[in-house]
Design a protein around this motif. Structure first.
Motif, PDB file in Angstrom:
ATOM      1  N   PRO A   1       0.814  -1.227   0.000  1.00 46.96           N
ATOM      2  CA  PRO A   1       0.000   0.000   0.000  1.00 46.96           C
ATOM      3  C   PRO A   1       0.843   1.271   0.000  1.00 46.96           C
ATOM      4  N   ASP A   2       1.971   1.268   0.700  1.00 46.04           N
ATOM      5  CA  ASP A   2       2.810   2.469   0.751  1.00 46.04           C
ATOM      6  C   ASP A   2       3.366   2.807  -0.632  1.00 46.04           C
ATOM      7  N   GLN A   3       3.832   1.775  -1.360  1.00 41.01           N
ATOM      8  CA  GLN A   3       4.381   2.019  -2.693  1.00 41.01           C
ATOM      9  C   GLN A   3       3.295   2.492  -3.662  1.00 41.01           C
ATOM     10  N   VAL A   4       2.098   1.921  -3.534  1.00 40.38           N
ATOM     11  CA  VAL A   4       0.993   2.339  -4.391  1.00 40.38           C
ATOM     12  C   VAL A   4       0.622   3.791  -4.117  1.00 40.38           C
ATOM     13  N   ALA A   5       0.577   4.164  -2.846  1.00 32.70           N
ATOM     14  CA  ALA A   5       0.233   5.535  -2.471  1.00 32.70           C
ATOM     15  C   ALA A   5       1.280   6.516  -2.997  1.00 32.70           C
ATOM     16  N   ARG A   6       2.559   6.164  -2.886  1.00 29.90           N
ATOM     17  CA  ARG A   6       3.607   7.052  -3.388  1.00 29.90           C
ATOM     18  C   ARG A   6       3.513   7.213  -4.902  1.00 29.90           C
ATOM     19  N   ALA A   7       3.220   6.121  -5.593  1.00 31.37           N
ATOM     20  CA  ALA A   7       3.105   6.185  -7.049  1.00 31.37           C
ATOM     21  C   ALA A   7       1.927   7.062  -7.462  1.00 31.37           C
ATOM     22  N   GLN A   8       0.802   6.926  -6.769  1.00 34.53           N
ATOM     23  CA  GLN A   8      -0.365   7.749  -7.082  1.00 34.53           C
ATOM     24  C   GLN A   8      -0.073   9.222  -6.807  1.00 34.53           C
ATOM     25  N   ALA A   9       0.626   9.500  -5.706  1.00 38.42           N
ATOM     26  CA  ALA A   9       0.960  10.880  -5.376  1.00 38.42           C
ATOM     27  C   ALA A   9       1.917  11.474  -6.407  1.00 38.42           C
ATOM     28  N   GLN A  10       2.894  10.696  -6.831  1.00 36.79           N
ATOM     29  CA  GLN A  10       3.844  11.175  -7.831  1.00 36.79           C
ATOM     30  C   GLN A  10       3.169  11.414  -9.169  1.00 36.79           C
ATOM     31  N   ALA A  11       2.245  10.516  -9.558  1.00 38.71           N
ATOM     32  CA  ALA A  11       1.520  10.697 -10.813  1.00 38.71           C
ATOM     33  C   ALA A  11       0.670  11.961 -10.768  1.00 38.71           C
ATOM     34  N   GLN A  12      -0.007  12.172  -9.651  1.00 35.31           N
ATOM     35  CA  GLN A  12      -0.844  13.358  -9.516  1.00 35.31           C
ATOM     36  C   GLN A  12      -0.002  14.627  -9.517  1.00 35.31           C
ATOM     37  N   GLN A  13       1.133  14.577  -8.868  1.00 34.54           N
ATOM     38  CA  GLN A  13       2.021  15.741  -8.819  1.00 34.54           C
ATOM     39  C   GLN A  13       2.542  16.107 -10.216  1.00 34.54           C
ATOM     40  N   ASP A  14       2.947  15.099 -10.974  1.00 32.97           N
ATOM     41  CA  ASP A  14       3.440  15.365 -12.322  1.00 32.97           C
ATOM     42  C   ASP A  14       2.319  15.854 -13.230  1.00 32.97           C
ATOM     43  N   TYR A  15       1.106  15.347 -13.016  1.00 31.99           N
ATOM     44  CA  TYR A  15      -0.038  15.811 -13.809  1.00 31.99           C
ATOM     45  C   TYR A  15      -0.323  17.279 -13.524  1.00 31.99           C
ATOM     46  N   GLN A  16      -0.307  17.647 -12.280  1.00 33.15           N
ATOM     47  CA  GLN A  16      -0.547  19.042 -11.919  1.00 33.15           C
ATOM     48  C   GLN A  16       0.547  19.945 -12.457  1.00 33.15           C
ATOM     49  N   ARG A  17       1.802  19.466 -12.387  1.00 35.12           N
ATOM     50  CA  ARG A  17       2.910  20.253 -12.906  1.00 35.12           C
ATOM     51  C   ARG A  17       2.776  20.458 -14.413  1.00 35.12           C
ATOM     52  N   ALA A  18       2.382  19.395 -15.125  1.00 35.71           N
ATOM     53  CA  ALA A  18       2.199  19.503 -16.574  1.00 35.71           C
ATOM     54  C   ALA A  18       1.032  20.422 -16.918  1.00 35.71           C
ATOM     55  N   THR A  19      -0.018  20.394 -16.101  1.00 33.92           N
ATOM     56  CA  THR A  19      -1.177  21.258 -16.337  1.00 33.92           C
ATOM     57  C   THR A  19      -0.808  22.726 -16.155  1.00 33.92           C
ATOM     58  N   VAL A  20      -0.052  23.009 -15.112  1.00 32.25           N
ATOM     59  CA  VAL A  20       0.400  24.392 -14.869  1.00 32.25           C
ATOM     60  C   VAL A  20       1.275  24.874 -16.022  1.00 32.25           C
ATOM     61  N   GLN A  21       2.177  24.001 -16.488  1.00 32.81           N
ATOM     62  CA  GLN A  21       3.048  24.376 -17.607  1.00 32.81           C
ATOM     63  C   GLN A  21       2.239  24.611 -18.877  1.00 32.81           C
ATOM     64  N   TYR A  22       1.192  23.794 -19.072  1.00 29.37           N
ATOM     65  CA  TYR A  22       0.327  23.968 -20.246  1.00 29.37           C
ATOM     66  C   TYR A  22      -0.380  25.321 -20.196  1.00 29.37           C
ATOM     67  N   GLN A  23      -0.863  25.703 -19.025  1.00 30.48           N
ATOM     68  CA  GLN A  23      -1.533  26.999 -18.881  1.00 30.48           C
ATOM     69  C   GLN A  23      -0.568  28.146 -19.152  1.00 30.48           C
ATOM     70  N   ARG A  24       0.661  28.015 -18.690  1.00 31.55           N
ATOM     71  CA  ARG A  24       1.667  29.044 -18.961  1.00 31.55           C
ATOM     72  C   ARG A  24       1.966  29.127 -20.452  1.00 31.55           C
ATOM     73  N   ASP A  25       2.070  27.972 -21.098  1.00 35.48           N
ATOM     74  CA  ASP A  25       2.337  27.973 -22.533  1.00 35.48           C
ATOM     75  C   ASP A  25       1.181  28.591 -23.304  1.00 35.48           C
ATOM     76  N   GLN A  26      -0.026  28.332 -22.853  1.00 32.00           N
ATOM     77  CA  GLN A  26      -1.190  28.945 -23.499  1.00 32.00           C
ATOM     78  C   GLN A  26      -1.131  30.459 -23.405  1.00 32.00           C
ATOM     79  N   GLN A  27      -0.812  30.962 -22.221  1.00 31.98           N
ATOM     80  CA  GLN A  27      -0.723  32.414 -22.024  1.00 31.98           C
ATOM     81  C   GLN A  27       0.391  33.012 -22.880  1.00 31.98           C
ATOM     82  N   SER A  28       1.529  32.324 -22.929  1.00 28.14           N
ATOM     83  CA  SER A  28       2.646  32.824 -23.735  1.00 28.14           C
ATOM     84  C   SER A  28       2.308  32.807 -25.213  1.00 28.14           C
ATOM     85  N   CYS A  29       1.591  31.765 -25.644  1.00 33.25           N
ATOM     86  CA  CYS A  29       1.196  31.649 -27.055  1.00 33.25           C
ATOM     87  C   CYS A  29       0.248  32.773 -27.439  1.00 33.25           C
TER      88      CYS A  29
END
Length: 336
Positions: free
Chosen positions: A44-72
């Motif tokens: 369970p600990d490894q699964v929780a860490r993987a889910q947290a890391q996936a969510q963190q990277d998704y949020q980071r990619a979403t923020v970067q996408y919004q910045r790219d949209q504004q720059s575009c």
């Protein structure tokens, strides 16, 4: 003492045999240790860490996408507009499916999924040892004159060579069976400590046993081929030279020529492909030169499936050819 017993003792007591087998055992133990320390049990600990890391990277990619949209959008009508798509809405927006938790899981040793590769590794290493030891076993006696002295005591040439081959094959049968049992037990332990064996059923165990049996056949053919080539050339170097030549000419040279000529299913002419077909029961080769990438249905290349009976027939043919030639040569050629 019978000739078979004498030849068996001669084989197992040779320093070359002992050192080569010991070196192989050390390599195998290093592989087991490497698999143990590079995998971990998933909980369970490894699964929780993987889910947290996936969510963190998704949020980071979403923020970067919004910045790219504004720059575009800010770059429209300026010289920097060439750095962005003409329509900012065409920019790819990351989705949750792009960041699945299973991709962030640590490596774990699932016995059913990962052990077949380890069984193939064991068979390949033991086949190499069998080939070299088999070639040295008879080649050293030819080059040292030991074979001539033995034939003075036992003048039946084919019986002497056949007994030597039998001693070699039986010895490597025992070695392979013992190593396979220990190898399997070690990786069961690795799976229990650093992975899982939960998916193993009676059918899965039967498949593993049959795969190890095919590995045994591969080892015995390699031993017989090394033995036969060295007997034909009456020197260990004969077997090694033929093998090196075959690798250089047929693997690298032939492979390059076939690829340049765009021969259909060129991989089918290469030895490793047949070994994989034998161990894995089948291998599918695809000819991408036949692809029509302009068709609406996408690429549908022609394919050729090599099966284990086909590979087994090839192994049997090589065995009969080399051993038969060695028997014919010792029966008809001068010993001196």
């Amino acid at each position: 003492m019978s000739l078979y017993t004498a030849e068996t003792k001669r084989l197992v007591k040779r320093r070359f045999t002992k050192l080569f087998v010991l070196g192989t055992v050390l390599i195998l133990l290093a592989i087991v240790a490497g698999m143990f320390f590079t995998n971990e049990k998933v909980g369970p600990d490894q699964v929780a860490r993987a889910q947290a890391q996936a969510q963190q990277d998704y949020q980071r990619a979403t923020v970067q996408y919004q910045r790219d949209q504004q720059s575009c959008q800010a770059a429209q009508g300026t010289p920097e507009a060439s750095n962005w798509p003409p329509n900012c809405a065409d920019m790819y927006a990351p989705t949750q499916d792009d960041f699945q938790a299973q991709w962030y899981m640590p490596p774990t040793f699932d016995f059913r999924e990962n052990f077949p590769e380890m069984a193939t590794t064991l068979a390949a290493l033991l086949a190499l040892v069998a080939f070299i030891v088999g070639a040295s076993f008879v080649g050293a006696e030819w080059s040292s004159g030991g074979m001539m002295n033995l034939l003075l005591w036992r003048p039946k040439r084919m019986q002497v060579l056949g007994t030597k081959l039998a001693a070699l094959l039986v010895s490597f049968t025992v070695l392979t069976v013992v190593c396979s049992a220990i190898w399997t037990a070690l990786f069961v332990g690795v799976a229990e400590a650093r992975g899982s064996t939960e998916s193993m059923t009676s059918g899965a165990w039967q498949s593993i046993a049959l795969m190890e049996l095919r590995g045994l056949a591969l080892v015995l053919v390699a031993a017989a081929v090394g033995f036969g080539l060295a007997s034909l050339g009456r020197h260990t170097a004969m077997a090694l030279g033929v093998t090196i030549g075959a690798v250089i000419v047929f693997q690298f040279g032939l492979g390059t020529v076939l690829a340049m000529a765009k021969v259909k299913f060129a991989e089918a002419y290469l030895i490793p492909v047949w070994m994989i077909a034998w161990m894995d029961k089948e291998i599918k080769i695809e000819d991408y030169n036949s692809c029509d990438f302009s068709s609406s249905g996408g690429c549908q290349p022609d394919s050729l499936t090599l099966t284990w009976p086909m590979a087994g027939g090839l192994l049997a043919g090589v065995f009969v050819l080399i051993v038969g030639a060695a028997m014919w040569a010792i029966r008809s050629r001068d010993i001196t």
